[in-house]
Design a protein around this motif. Structure first.
Motif, PDB file in Angstrom:
ATOM      1  N   GLU A 191      -9.762 -37.069 -12.378  1.00 24.47           N
ATOM      2  CA  GLU A 191      -9.547 -38.507 -12.509  1.00 24.47           C
ATOM      3  C   GLU A 191      -9.540 -39.177 -11.149  1.00 24.47           C
ATOM      4  OE1 GLU A 191      -7.079 -40.269 -16.167  1.00 24.47           O
ATOM      5  OE2 GLU A 191      -5.904 -39.171 -14.719  1.00 24.47           O
ATOM      6  N   LEU A 192      -9.955 -40.422 -11.133  1.00 22.90           N
ATOM      7  CA  LEU A 192      -9.941 -41.238  -9.931  1.00 22.90           C
ATOM      8  C   LEU A 192      -8.963 -42.379 -10.129  1.00 22.90           C
ATOM      9  CD1 LEU A 192     -13.800 -41.526  -9.434  1.00 22.90           C
ATOM     10  CD2 LEU A 192     -12.238 -40.055  -8.188  1.00 22.90           C
ATOM     11  N   PRO A 193      -8.422 -42.940  -9.061  1.00 21.73           N
ATOM     12  CA  PRO A 193      -7.571 -44.114  -9.223  1.00 21.73           C
ATOM     13  C   PRO A 193      -8.408 -45.252  -9.806  1.00 21.73           C
ATOM     14  CG  PRO A 193      -7.476 -43.272  -6.968  1.00 21.73           C
ATOM     15  CD  PRO A 193      -8.543 -42.519  -7.668  1.00 21.73           C
ATOM     16  N   ALA A 194      -7.858 -45.972 -10.747  1.00 25.37           N
ATOM     17  CA  ALA A 194      -8.542 -47.108 -11.369  1.00 25.37           C
ATOM     18  C   ALA A 194      -7.611 -48.308 -11.298  1.00 25.37           C
ATOM     19  CB  ALA A 194      -8.923 -46.776 -12.806  1.00 25.37           C
ATOM     20  N   PRO A 195      -7.551 -48.975 -10.122  1.00 30.64           N
ATOM     21  CA  PRO A 195      -6.621 -50.095  -9.982  1.00 30.64           C
ATOM     22  C   PRO A 195      -6.891 -51.224 -10.967  1.00 30.64           C
ATOM     23  CG  PRO A 195      -8.108 -49.986  -8.101  1.00 30.64           C
ATOM     24  CD  PRO A 195      -8.340 -48.754  -8.923  1.00 30.64           C
ATOM     25  N   GLU A 196      -8.121 -51.329 -11.475  1.00 29.55           N
ATOM     26  CA  GLU A 196      -8.438 -52.365 -12.457  1.00 29.55           C
ATOM     27  C   GLU A 196      -7.630 -52.192 -13.742  1.00 29.55           C
ATOM     28  OE1 GLU A 196     -12.273 -51.487 -10.177  1.00 29.55           O
ATOM     29  OE2 GLU A 196     -10.633 -50.338 -11.025  1.00 29.55           O
ATOM     30  N   LEU A 197      -7.205 -50.971 -14.010  1.00 30.69           N
ATOM     31  CA  LEU A 197      -6.460 -50.687 -15.238  1.00 30.69           C
ATOM     32  C   LEU A 197      -4.946 -50.689 -15.029  1.00 30.69           C
ATOM     33  CD1 LEU A 197      -8.726 -47.831 -16.620  1.00 30.69           C
ATOM     34  CD2 LEU A 197      -8.537 -50.160 -17.487  1.00 30.69           C
TER      35      LEU A 197
ATOM     36  N   GLY B 286      -1.395 -51.672 -14.929  1.00 30.15           N
ATOM     37  CA  GLY B 286      -0.587 -52.727 -15.529  1.00 30.15           C
ATOM     38  C   GLY B 286      -1.255 -53.478 -16.671  1.00 30.15           C
ATOM     39  N   VAL B 287      -2.461 -53.078 -17.054  1.00 32.16           N
ATOM     40  CA  VAL B 287      -3.154 -53.754 -18.159  1.00 32.16           C
ATOM     41  C   VAL B 287      -2.777 -53.055 -19.458  1.00 32.16           C
ATOM     42  CG1 VAL B 287      -5.406 -54.350 -19.133  1.00 32.16           C
ATOM     43  CG2 VAL B 287      -5.075 -54.409 -16.665  1.00 32.16           C
TER      44      VAL B 287
ATOM     45  N   LEU C  11     -18.573 -41.603 -19.452  1.00 33.48           N
ATOM     46  CA  LEU C  11     -18.064 -42.367 -20.600  1.00 33.48           C
ATOM     47  C   LEU C  11     -17.919 -41.480 -21.829  1.00 33.48           C
ATOM     48  CD1 LEU C  11     -17.188 -45.232 -21.307  1.00 33.48           C
ATOM     49  CD2 LEU C  11     -19.555 -45.742 -21.940  1.00 33.48           C
ATOM     50  N   GLN C  12     -18.809 -40.505 -21.965  1.00 32.38           N
ATOM     51  CA  GLN C  12     -18.721 -39.566 -23.085  1.00 32.38           C
ATOM     52  C   GLN C  12     -17.446 -38.730 -23.031  1.00 32.38           C
ATOM     53  OE1 GLN C  12     -22.923 -37.864 -22.794  1.00 32.38           O
ATOM     54  NE2 GLN C  12     -22.281 -37.274 -24.844  1.00 32.38           N
ATOM     55  N   LYS C  13     -16.968 -38.436 -21.829  1.00 28.24           N
ATOM     56  CA  LYS C  13     -15.839 -37.524 -21.659  1.00 28.24           C
ATOM     57  C   LYS C  13     -14.496 -38.218 -21.509  1.00 28.24           C
ATOM     58  CE  LYS C  13     -18.877 -34.361 -19.246  1.00 28.24           C
ATOM     59  NZ  LYS C  13     -19.260 -33.882 -17.933  1.00 28.24           N
ATOM     60  N   VAL C  14     -14.483 -39.534 -21.469  1.00 33.14           N
ATOM     61  CA  VAL C  14     -13.249 -40.254 -21.176  1.00 33.14           C
ATOM     62  C   VAL C  14     -12.181 -39.991 -22.242  1.00 33.14           C
ATOM     63  CG1 VAL C  14     -13.904 -42.439 -22.289  1.00 33.14           C
ATOM     64  CG2 VAL C  14     -12.341 -42.471 -20.373  1.00 33.14           C
ATOM     65  N   LYS C  15     -10.952 -39.835 -21.758  1.00 35.31           N
ATOM     66  CA  LYS C  15      -9.809 -39.601 -22.652  1.00 35.31           C
ATOM     67  C   LYS C  15      -8.826 -40.770 -22.608  1.00 35.31           C
ATOM     68  CE  LYS C  15     -10.899 -35.286 -23.658  1.00 35.31           C
ATOM     69  NZ  LYS C  15     -12.001 -35.213 -24.569  1.00 35.31           N
ATOM     70  N   GLY C  16      -8.737 -41.442 -21.481  1.00 32.18           N
ATOM     71  CA  GLY C  16      -7.775 -42.527 -21.316  1.00 32.18           C
ATOM     72  C   GLY C  16      -8.378 -43.881 -21.655  1.00 32.18           C
ATOM     73  N   PRO C  17      -7.763 -44.926 -21.155  1.00 32.41           N
ATOM     74  CA  PRO C  17      -8.258 -46.270 -21.457  1.00 32.41           C
ATOM     75  C   PRO C  17      -9.592 -46.560 -20.767  1.00 32.41           C
ATOM     76  CG  PRO C  17      -6.447 -46.398 -19.902  1.00 32.41           C
ATOM     77  CD  PRO C  17      -6.553 -44.966 -20.331  1.00 32.41           C
ATOM     78  N   ILE C  18     -10.327 -47.474 -21.365  1.00 32.89           N
ATOM     79  CA  ILE C  18     -11.588 -47.962 -20.817  1.00 32.89           C
ATOM     80  C   ILE C  18     -11.388 -49.443 -20.542  1.00 32.89           C
ATOM     81  CG2 ILE C  18     -14.040 -48.349 -21.262  1.00 32.89           C
ATOM     82  CD1 ILE C  18     -13.781 -46.032 -23.370  1.00 32.89           C
ATOM     83  N   GLY C  19     -11.626 -49.851 -19.319  1.00 32.36           N
ATOM     84  CA  GLY C  19     -11.487 -51.263 -18.955  1.00 32.36           C
ATOM     85  C   GLY C  19     -12.850 -51.931 -18.944  1.00 32.36           C
TER      86      GLY C  19
ATOM     87  N   VAL D 119      -9.382 -58.048 -17.602  1.00 37.18           N
ATOM     88  CA  VAL D 119      -9.833 -56.737 -18.072  1.00 37.18           C
ATOM     89  C   VAL D 119      -9.356 -56.532 -19.502  1.00 37.18           C
ATOM     90  CG1 VAL D 119      -9.639 -54.241 -17.721  1.00 37.18           C
ATOM     91  CG2 VAL D 119      -9.810 -55.767 -15.752  1.00 37.18           C
ATOM     92  N   LEU D 120     -10.278 -56.170 -20.372  1.00 39.79           N
ATOM     93  CA  LEU D 120      -9.954 -55.755 -21.729  1.00 39.79           C
ATOM     94  C   LEU D 120      -9.846 -54.236 -21.675  1.00 39.79           C
ATOM     95  CD1 LEU D 120      -9.799 -56.134 -24.872  1.00 39.79           C
ATOM     96  CD2 LEU D 120     -12.282 -55.804 -24.869  1.00 39.79           C
ATOM     97  N   ALA D 121      -8.675 -53.707 -21.966  1.00 43.27           N
ATOM     98  CA  ALA D 121      -8.475 -52.255 -21.966  1.00 43.27           C
ATOM     99  C   ALA D 121      -8.480 -51.765 -23.406  1.00 43.27           C
ATOM    100  CB  ALA D 121      -7.162 -51.896 -21.274  1.00 43.27           C
ATOM    101  N   VAL D 122      -9.437 -50.911 -23.712  1.00 42.01           N
ATOM    102  CA  VAL D 122      -9.549 -50.362 -25.061  1.00 42.01           C
ATOM    103  C   VAL D 122      -9.339 -48.858 -24.987  1.00 42.01           C
ATOM    104  CG1 VAL D 122     -11.100 -52.196 -25.853  1.00 42.01           C
ATOM    105  CG2 VAL D 122     -12.072 -50.111 -24.913  1.00 42.01           C
ATOM    106  N   PRO D 123      -8.834 -48.275 -26.074  1.00 42.20           N
ATOM    107  CA  PRO D 123      -8.635 -46.818 -26.054  1.00 42.20           C
ATOM    108  C   PRO D 123      -9.974 -46.092 -26.185  1.00 42.20           C
ATOM    109  CG  PRO D 123      -8.074 -47.720 -28.206  1.00 42.20           C
ATOM    110  CD  PRO D 123      -8.384 -48.894 -27.326  1.00 42.20           C
ATOM    111  N   ALA D 124     -10.034 -44.922 -25.595  1.00 41.81           N
ATOM    112  CA  ALA D 124     -11.215 -44.075 -25.762  1.00 41.81           C
ATOM    113  C   ALA D 124     -11.266 -43.618 -27.217  1.00 41.81           C
ATOM    114  CB  ALA D 124     -11.126 -42.877 -24.828  1.00 41.81           C
ATOM    115  N   ASP D 125     -12.450 -43.267 -27.663  1.00 41.56           N
ATOM    116  CA  ASP D 125     -12.607 -42.810 -29.046  1.00 41.56           C
ATOM    117  C   ASP D 125     -13.794 -41.850 -29.101  1.00 41.56           C
ATOM    118  OD1 ASP D 125     -13.766 -43.239 -32.016  1.00 41.56           O
ATOM    119  OD2 ASP D 125     -11.616 -43.738 -31.975  1.00 41.56           O
TER     120      ASP D 125
END
Length: 176
Positions: A48-54, A56-57, A141-149, A157-163
């Protein structure tokens, strides 16, 4: 008498028209350089990388809906807030986001593993952006487990759950 001559010389020196040299001006101090805030890498999962955009969202409430060649996130109010679909004829993945944008606006998608920006085209009350099906970001994007901004330009930023539906659409679009 020697001390009188010295005293007289000292008194005469004080009566001189000569101006004293100005005091040197202080040298300007360089502004201190800001020190970057440390990143708590202990809070990140491996890869994982830091994602400051996410930071507090809050995650949007809603759920994913799927169909042949698409996955769509519908918020609690029933609005299709974000979607992706396959354009197999063009070998592209199309991202759709509710909202409007001016020319030159980018759709930015951020995960804890990667981020990408794509130019948008207005399409009614939504915008669309396209990525080649071979775009390297899609693998993350295929492997994401956390939120997607998802954001339009400098907008919120719209934060949606991975699916799993996201990976299924990308996999099907790639023909795998």
């Amino acid at each position: 008498m020697g001390w009188r001559a010295g005293l007289l010389a000292l008194a005469l020196a004080g009566c001189s028209d000569e101006q004293p040299a100005p005091a040197p001006s202080p040298t300007p101090q360089a502004a201190p350089k800001p020190t970057p805030a440390p990143i708590d890498v202990g809070a990140l999962a491996p890869g994982e990388l830091p994602a400051p955009e996410l930071a507090g969202v809050a995650l949007a409430s809603g759920r994913w809906h799927t169909g042949k060649g698409y996955a769509r996130f519908v918020d609690a109010g029933g609005t299709g807030a974000f979607a992706l679909r396959c354009d197999s004829a063009r070998r592209q993945l199309v991202f759709l986001r509710s909202g409007t944008a001016d020319g030159g606006t980018m759709l930015r998608i951020v995960t804890g593993m990667a981020a990408a920006s794509y130019p948008v085209v207005a399409s009614g009350r939504r915008v669309e952006a396209r990525a080649s099906i071979d775009d390297r970001f899609l693998a993350a994007l295929q492997k994401v487990k956390g939120p997607i901004g998802v954001s339009l330009g400098e907008g919120p930023v719209l934060a949606v759950p991975a699916d799993p539906a996201i990976a299924a659409v990308i996999r099907a679009c790639r023909g795998r």
